[in-house]
Write a protein that holds these residues in place. Sequence first.
Motif, PDB file in Angstrom:
ATOM      1  N   LEU A 161       6.206   3.757  -5.676  1.00 16.75           N
ATOM      2  CA  LEU A 161       5.346   4.690  -6.406  1.00 16.75           C
ATOM      3  C   LEU A 161       6.088   5.950  -6.826  1.00 16.75           C
ATOM      4  O   LEU A 161       5.887   6.450  -7.937  1.00 16.75           O
ATOM      5  N   VAL A 162       6.935   6.489  -5.957  1.00 16.01           N
ATOM      6  CA  VAL A 162       7.609   7.761  -6.256  1.00 16.01           C
ATOM      7  C   VAL A 162       8.783   7.520  -7.211  1.00 16.01           C
ATOM      8  O   VAL A 162       9.468   6.496  -7.130  1.00 16.01           O
ATOM      9  N   ALA A 208      -4.448   9.215  -7.656  1.00 19.57           N
ATOM     10  CA  ALA A 208      -5.756   9.412  -8.278  1.00 19.57           C
ATOM     11  C   ALA A 208      -5.966   8.422  -9.411  1.00 19.57           C
ATOM     12  O   ALA A 208      -7.075   7.919  -9.618  1.00 19.57           O
ATOM     13  N   MET A 209      -4.904   8.108 -10.136  1.00 18.30           N
ATOM     14  CA  MET A 209      -5.011   7.150 -11.228  1.00 18.30           C
ATOM     15  C   MET A 209      -5.194   5.725 -10.707  1.00 18.30           C
ATOM     16  O   MET A 209      -5.688   4.855 -11.421  1.00 18.30           O
ATOM     17  N   MET A 210      -4.815   5.488  -9.453  1.00 18.28           N
ATOM     18  CA  MET A 210      -4.918   4.147  -8.875  1.00 18.28           C
ATOM     19  C   MET A 210      -6.185   3.947  -8.057  1.00 18.28           C
ATOM     20  O   MET A 210      -6.364   2.910  -7.432  1.00 18.28           O
ATOM     21  N   LEU A 232      -8.491   1.382  -1.125  1.00 23.43           N
ATOM     22  CA  LEU A 232      -9.714   1.796  -0.446  1.00 23.43           C
ATOM     23  C   LEU A 232      -9.446   2.354   0.943  1.00 23.43           C
ATOM     24  O   LEU A 232     -10.024   3.363   1.336  1.00 23.43           O
ATOM     25  N   ASP A 233      -8.590   1.675   1.705  1.00 19.88           N
ATOM     26  CA  ASP A 233      -8.322   2.129   3.068  1.00 19.88           C
ATOM     27  C   ASP A 233      -7.671   3.506   3.056  1.00 19.88           C
ATOM     28  O   ASP A 233      -7.978   4.378   3.868  1.00 19.88           O
ATOM     29  N   TYR A 234      -6.741   3.716   2.125  1.00 17.38           N
ATOM     30  CA  TYR A 234      -6.033   4.997   2.063  1.00 17.38           C
ATOM     31  C   TYR A 234      -6.995   6.120   1.705  1.00 17.38           C
ATOM     32  O   TYR A 234      -7.021   7.179   2.330  1.00 17.38           O
ATOM     33  N   THR A 239       0.840  -1.197   0.000  1.00 17.05           N
ATOM     34  CA  THR A 239       0.000   0.000   0.000  1.00 17.05           C
ATOM     35  C   THR A 239       0.875   1.247   0.000  1.00 17.05           C
ATOM     36  O   THR A 239       1.743   1.389   0.858  1.00 17.05           O
ATOM     37  N   PRO A 240       0.679   2.153  -0.947  1.00 18.75           N
ATOM     38  CA  PRO A 240       1.493   3.373  -0.973  1.00 18.75           C
ATOM     39  C   PRO A 240       1.083   4.328   0.137  1.00 18.75           C
ATOM     40  O   PRO A 240       0.137   5.098  -0.022  1.00 18.75           O
TER      41      PRO A 240
END
Length: 451
Positions: free
Chosen positions: A284-285, A381-383, A390-392, A264-265
């Motif tokens: 991700l970054v 946003a793209m993910m 969902l949790d994030y 999770t990011p």
Amino acid sequence: FPMQELFVPGIMLMILIGIAFVTGRLAEAAHERALRRDEQLLPNQHLSTEDHAPEDIVLRYSRMVTGKVVIGEDRFRNLLARLRIFVGGRLGAHEATITRAKREAMLRMRTDAKGASHITGIRMTTAQLGRGMVEMMVSGTALYTDKRPSGGFPSALPDDGINISHKNLLVEFTSASAAFLFICWGIYAASGFAVEWATRQISIKDEIAIWSELEGDYITERRSDDQRSLPERYILDLINSIPKSALGPAAAYDFEVVIIPDDTPNAAALPGGLILVHTGMLELVDTENELLSILGHEIGHYNGRDHLEGLGRQAVGVALSAMMFQADAVLTTWIAGWPKMLADLDYSRSQELDADKWGLDIVMAKYGHATDVATTFAKLAMMQEDESMLDYLGTHPHPMDRVRRLNKMVADRNLPLGEPIPLQTAFERYVDALEAQSAIYDEYEAPEGSE
């Protein structure tokens, strides 16, 4: 004995006692009002514990009548009673509850005997139902005679089934759940003001002292570089390279970084200066600028004392669930989470947006430009269709809202843009610098005459 070891348990205990007192007194006051109202509706009946019928009446028929009531557990009164048992004295804590239970049972029996002029052979019995609940039953013989009872307003009383609820179980569950949610939300929201005030009174020094008792391996007994992975050392060095003037109150922390193997990011700011970074965020970054924007965001949470407020509010949620469902561990765990989500949705969003501003200011202080300050949120946003997000997304503002807000701040402040540093390049430079420093250290330590 360190005082900080008493701090967190003491807060939890006071929250539990306070919730038990407030909810118990609200329920008690509501029941007392209902009793007074219904007792005024009762007709004047002759009540007796004797088994024989009076001689001055003409008995038409008789039947057995009962009144039953279940006494629920009052946590505050139970605590008070236990203390009284320990120190000795009169157990007055439960006397009011028993008296109200007797009145309620008697009310139900007399309602069951509506139309009877006499009730004889009255008896009271109790039965233990378990889980702190006691059933109290009053029984007697209703005598229907040539004398009609006078007074009251008996037509307003129910005709039958006074001891059994005829409400549909699904309807009762829905109404009880709605009332429970409303009460818990009210208590939880009100406690937020107390939590916010309390967090402002805790200095960073006290915070570190308290949290070191819980995470001593990371806070008190700092890890050495040999105990950290190279990426952890790199991230910690990146944080320490931020100008102190840009850190705000968070400059008082001696930060520590731990990388968590989680796809999770995400990243998290824990009390004491401990920052957790998920491997999913590092994947991700793409640039060091993006990474520092996320780290700066977490530092912003320290400046807003958000990490302590979050823990305090979570403690209230746990206290509520423990008070209601302490014997059901699974239910307690599940219930503990929703009050925080219910009352904190907008509150958390405002905290996140304030922390984003700190991230922007820290990136500007480090690099002199605002490039990539919103890039990570654009990727999130793209993910958003990914279920793992969902949790994030549930406790954070929508990523595109954050992108638009950050871009607007950059435009309004006319901040410059520049060339970002690829993360892989920045990490390789850090490793090369470490190797060069190690080589210099080895050369300095080499004994004379060695080759």
